[in-house]
Design a protein around this motif. Structure first.
Motif, PDB file in Angstrom:
ATOM      1  N   HIS A  79     -15.001   2.245   5.058  1.00  9.67           N
ATOM      2  CA  HIS A  79     -15.258   0.893   4.551  1.00  9.67           C
ATOM      3  C   HIS A  79     -14.662  -0.147   5.480  1.00  9.67           C
ATOM      4  O   HIS A  79     -13.926   0.179   6.412  1.00  9.67           O
ATOM      5  CB  HIS A  79     -14.643   0.735   3.155  1.00  9.67           C
ATOM      6  N   ARG A  91       0.953  -4.808   3.766  1.00  7.05           N
ATOM      7  CA  ARG A  91      -0.322  -5.274   4.319  1.00  7.05           C
ATOM      8  C   ARG A  91      -0.445  -6.797   4.216  1.00  7.05           C
ATOM      9  O   ARG A  91      -0.160  -7.381   3.177  1.00  7.05           O
ATOM     10  CB  ARG A  91      -1.460  -4.624   3.534  1.00  7.05           C
ATOM     11  N   LEU A 141      -1.233  -3.747   9.000  1.00  6.72           N
ATOM     12  CA  LEU A 141      -0.516  -2.781   8.163  1.00  6.72           C
ATOM     13  C   LEU A 141       0.743  -2.360   8.914  1.00  6.72           C
ATOM     14  O   LEU A 141       0.653  -1.896  10.066  1.00  6.72           O
ATOM     15  CB  LEU A 141      -1.435  -1.578   7.919  1.00  6.72           C
ATOM     16  N   ALA A 153      -6.070   3.392  -1.791  1.00  3.96           N
ATOM     17  CA  ALA A 153      -6.902   2.550  -0.915  1.00  3.96           C
ATOM     18  C   ALA A 153      -7.640   3.372   0.133  1.00  3.96           C
ATOM     19  O   ALA A 153      -7.077   4.303   0.713  1.00  3.96           O
ATOM     20  CB  ALA A 153      -6.025   1.521  -0.196  1.00  3.96           C
ATOM     21  N   GLY A 154      -8.897   3.042   0.320  1.00  3.33           N
ATOM     22  CA  GLY A 154      -9.627   3.453   1.529  1.00  3.33           C
ATOM     23  C   GLY A 154      -9.982   4.911   1.652  1.00  3.33           C
ATOM     24  O   GLY A 154      -9.997   5.442   2.765  1.00  3.33           O
ATOM     25  N   HIS A 174     -12.901   1.636   8.604  1.00 10.02           N
ATOM     26  CA  HIS A 174     -11.776   2.575   8.562  1.00 10.02           C
ATOM     27  C   HIS A 174     -11.818   3.455   7.335  1.00 10.02           C
ATOM     28  O   HIS A 174     -12.554   3.196   6.373  1.00 10.02           O
ATOM     29  CB  HIS A 174     -10.437   1.836   8.676  1.00 10.02           C
ATOM     30  N   TRP A 202      -6.409  -4.457  12.551  1.00 15.62           N
ATOM     31  CA  TRP A 202      -7.800  -4.121  12.824  1.00 15.62           C
ATOM     32  C   TRP A 202      -8.725  -5.245  12.383  1.00 15.62           C
ATOM     33  O   TRP A 202      -8.392  -6.050  11.512  1.00 15.62           O
ATOM     34  CB  TRP A 202      -8.205  -2.793  12.203  1.00 15.62           C
ATOM     35  N   ALA A 229      -8.974   6.076   5.109  1.00 18.86           N
ATOM     36  CA  ALA A 229      -7.591   6.551   4.985  1.00 18.86           C
ATOM     37  C   ALA A 229      -7.597   8.015   4.549  1.00 18.86           C
ATOM     38  O   ALA A 229      -8.353   8.394   3.660  1.00 18.86           O
ATOM     39  CB  ALA A 229      -6.858   5.694   3.956  1.00 18.86           C
ATOM     40  N   ILE A 281       0.905  -1.155   0.000  1.00 16.74           N
ATOM     41  CA  ILE A 281       0.000   0.000   0.000  1.00 16.74           C
ATOM     42  C   ILE A 281       0.940   1.199   0.000  1.00 16.74           C
ATOM     43  O   ILE A 281       1.638   1.447   0.989  1.00 16.74           O
ATOM     44  CB  ILE A 281      -0.887   0.034   1.277  1.00 16.74           C
ATOM     45  N   ASP A 292     -12.587  -3.991   4.723  1.00 16.61           N
ATOM     46  CA  ASP A 292     -11.892  -4.535   3.557  1.00 16.61           C
ATOM     47  C   ASP A 292     -12.687  -5.651   2.876  1.00 16.61           C
ATOM     48  O   ASP A 292     -13.204  -6.551   3.540  1.00 16.61           O
ATOM     49  CB  ASP A 292     -10.492  -5.023   3.964  1.00 16.61           C
ATOM     50  N   THR A 331      -4.947   7.127   9.586  1.00 15.82           N
ATOM     51  CA  THR A 331      -6.060   6.204   9.310  1.00 15.82           C
ATOM     52  C   THR A 331      -7.062   6.328  10.467  1.00 15.82           C
ATOM     53  O   THR A 331      -6.669   6.329  11.632  1.00 15.82           O
ATOM     54  CB  THR A 331      -5.563   4.754   9.165  1.00 15.82           C
ATOM     55  N   TRP A 366       0.422   7.783  12.281  1.00 17.26           N
ATOM     56  CA  TRP A 366       1.424   6.753  12.029  1.00 17.26           C
ATOM     57  C   TRP A 366       2.830   7.183  12.423  1.00 17.26           C
ATOM     58  O   TRP A 366       3.191   8.353  12.305  1.00 17.26           O
ATOM     59  CB  TRP A 366       1.432   6.405  10.543  1.00 17.26           C
ATOM     60  N   ARG A 370       4.865   7.297   1.167  1.00 12.21           N
ATOM     61  CA  ARG A 370       4.187   6.458   2.173  1.00 12.21           C
ATOM     62  C   ARG A 370       4.306   5.015   1.696  1.00 12.21           C
ATOM     63  O   ARG A 370       3.959   4.693   0.552  1.00 12.21           O
ATOM     64  CB  ARG A 370       2.726   6.850   2.280  1.00 12.21           C
TER      65      ARG A 370
HETATM   66  C1  SIN Z   1      -6.952   0.576   3.594  1.00 15.16           C
HETATM   67  O1  SIN Z   1      -7.998   1.185   3.498  1.00 15.16           O
HETATM   68  O2  SIN Z   1      -6.929  -0.664   3.580  1.00 15.16           O
HETATM   69  C2  SIN Z   1      -5.639   1.330   3.721  1.00 15.16           C
HETATM   70  C3  SIN Z   1      -5.565   2.158   4.943  1.00 15.16           C
HETATM   71  C4  SIN Z   1      -4.414   3.105   4.913  1.00 15.16           C
HETATM   72  O3  SIN Z   1      -3.609   3.060   3.973  1.00 15.16           O
HETATM   73  O4  SIN Z   1      -4.309   3.932   5.820  1.00 15.16           O
END
Ligand code: SIN
Length: 279
Positions: free
Chosen positions: A107, A270, A122, A102-103, A253, A246, A255, A87, A109, A138, A238, A266
């Motif tokens: 949502h 994962r 993560l 992502a995210g 969650h 999680w 992001a 990620i 996963d 996050t 972070w 970044r």
């Molecule tokens: C995710 O939504 O799975 C990624 C979360 C993130 O990168 O902070």
């Protein structure tokens, strides 16, 4: 690693706790694992700070919670490691080397498949910074603790409903292919701890089975507003070396994409524990 050295420090909100006294580069004994599992069942999100772990050590720890997903066809896994997904916003030769988007919405996963992921891990290799502050937080909210607060009529309605979860069509890579979708009960019993959880999320839930789109939209909007209420949010800031895990049934969650390439880098590894059909 002996269980008497482990400390659990709750965030103060309904989800999130920090675990101290555990070195994830070492084998975790069964007693320590049981304490981590207890904390996980209670807080839904656990953070282990200052870890130095290899992909193999991350896989070894994650596997203690169940069988890992192996993404054999993804171009974004580590070479030779289909169980470790990148990620990241890093680009090489003008191409993304991992999942960079992502995210963006609340949502859990992979709820658009029949067996959504149970737990996600993560591990932070690189964290973007600006003026000494981390970017890319996050956010987490609990999916438990809501159902019991509804009146009897609302509980009866929600317990009778199923919702359709669909992958965002923009994420479907093959042109012309329909996005995958799955149907899940709106109220599910957590397979490991028995808590009743609301299982609809803004990023993937599109409507209810047997309800027209407008009526679905109105009810979904109400449920999302409740799920995402400010006072229940745990915001994870972070640090390099954080391993965050999680529970995808107990929490949702989101992001924060407040960093940009190439100014900020970044990089997260994962791993994901497979789920089972929810009921
Ligand atoms: C995710 O939504 O799975 C990624 C979360 C993130 O990168 O902070």
């Amino acid at each position: 690693m002996k269980s008497n050295s482990i400390e659990v420090i709750p965030s103060g909100g309904p989800v999130g706790a920090q675990i101290r006294g555990v070195d994830l580069s070492q084998d975790v004994d069964d007693e320590t694992l049981a304490r981590i599992q207890d904390a996980f069942a209670t807080y839904g999100v656990l953070c282990f700070r200052d870890q130095t772990i290899s992909p193999e050590q991350q896989v070894a720890f994650s596997s203690r919670f169940g069988e890992l997903e192996r993404l054999t066809f993804s171009q974004f896994t580590l070479p030779g490691r289909p169980d470790v997904l990148l990620i990241t916003n890093i680009e090489e030769n003008g191409r993304h080397i991992g999942i960079h988007d992502a995210g963006r919405e609340w949502h859990s996963d992979s709820t658009y498949v029949p067996c959504p992921s149970l737990a996600t891990f993560l591990y932070a290799h690189e964290v973007p910074m600006e003026d000494g502050q981390p970017l890319g937080d996050t956010l987490f909210v609990p999916a438990f603790g809501h159902f019991e607060e509804f009146d009897q009529d609302r509980q009866t309605l929600l317990a009778s409903l199923k919702s359709i979860h669909r992958m965002d069509p923009r994420l479907v890579k093959e042109p012309g292919k329909a996005p995958p979708q799955a149907i899940h009960p709106v109220v599910v019993t957590h397979p490991r701890n028995g808590r009743k959880c609301l299982f609809v999320n803004e990023g993937r839930s599109v409507s209810f089975v047997g309800m027209d789109e407008e009526e679905s939209r109105v009810l979904l909007r109400k449920l999302f507003a409740r799920l995402q209420s400010e006072e229940r949010i745990y915001r994870h800031k972070w640090r390099v070396g954080d391993l965050l895990m999680w529970d995808n049934v107990a929490v949702q969650h989101h992001a924060t994409h407040d960093y940009t390439w190439p100014k900020h880098r970044r990089l997260m590894h994962r791993t994901t524990v497979m789920g089972e059909p929810l009921c």
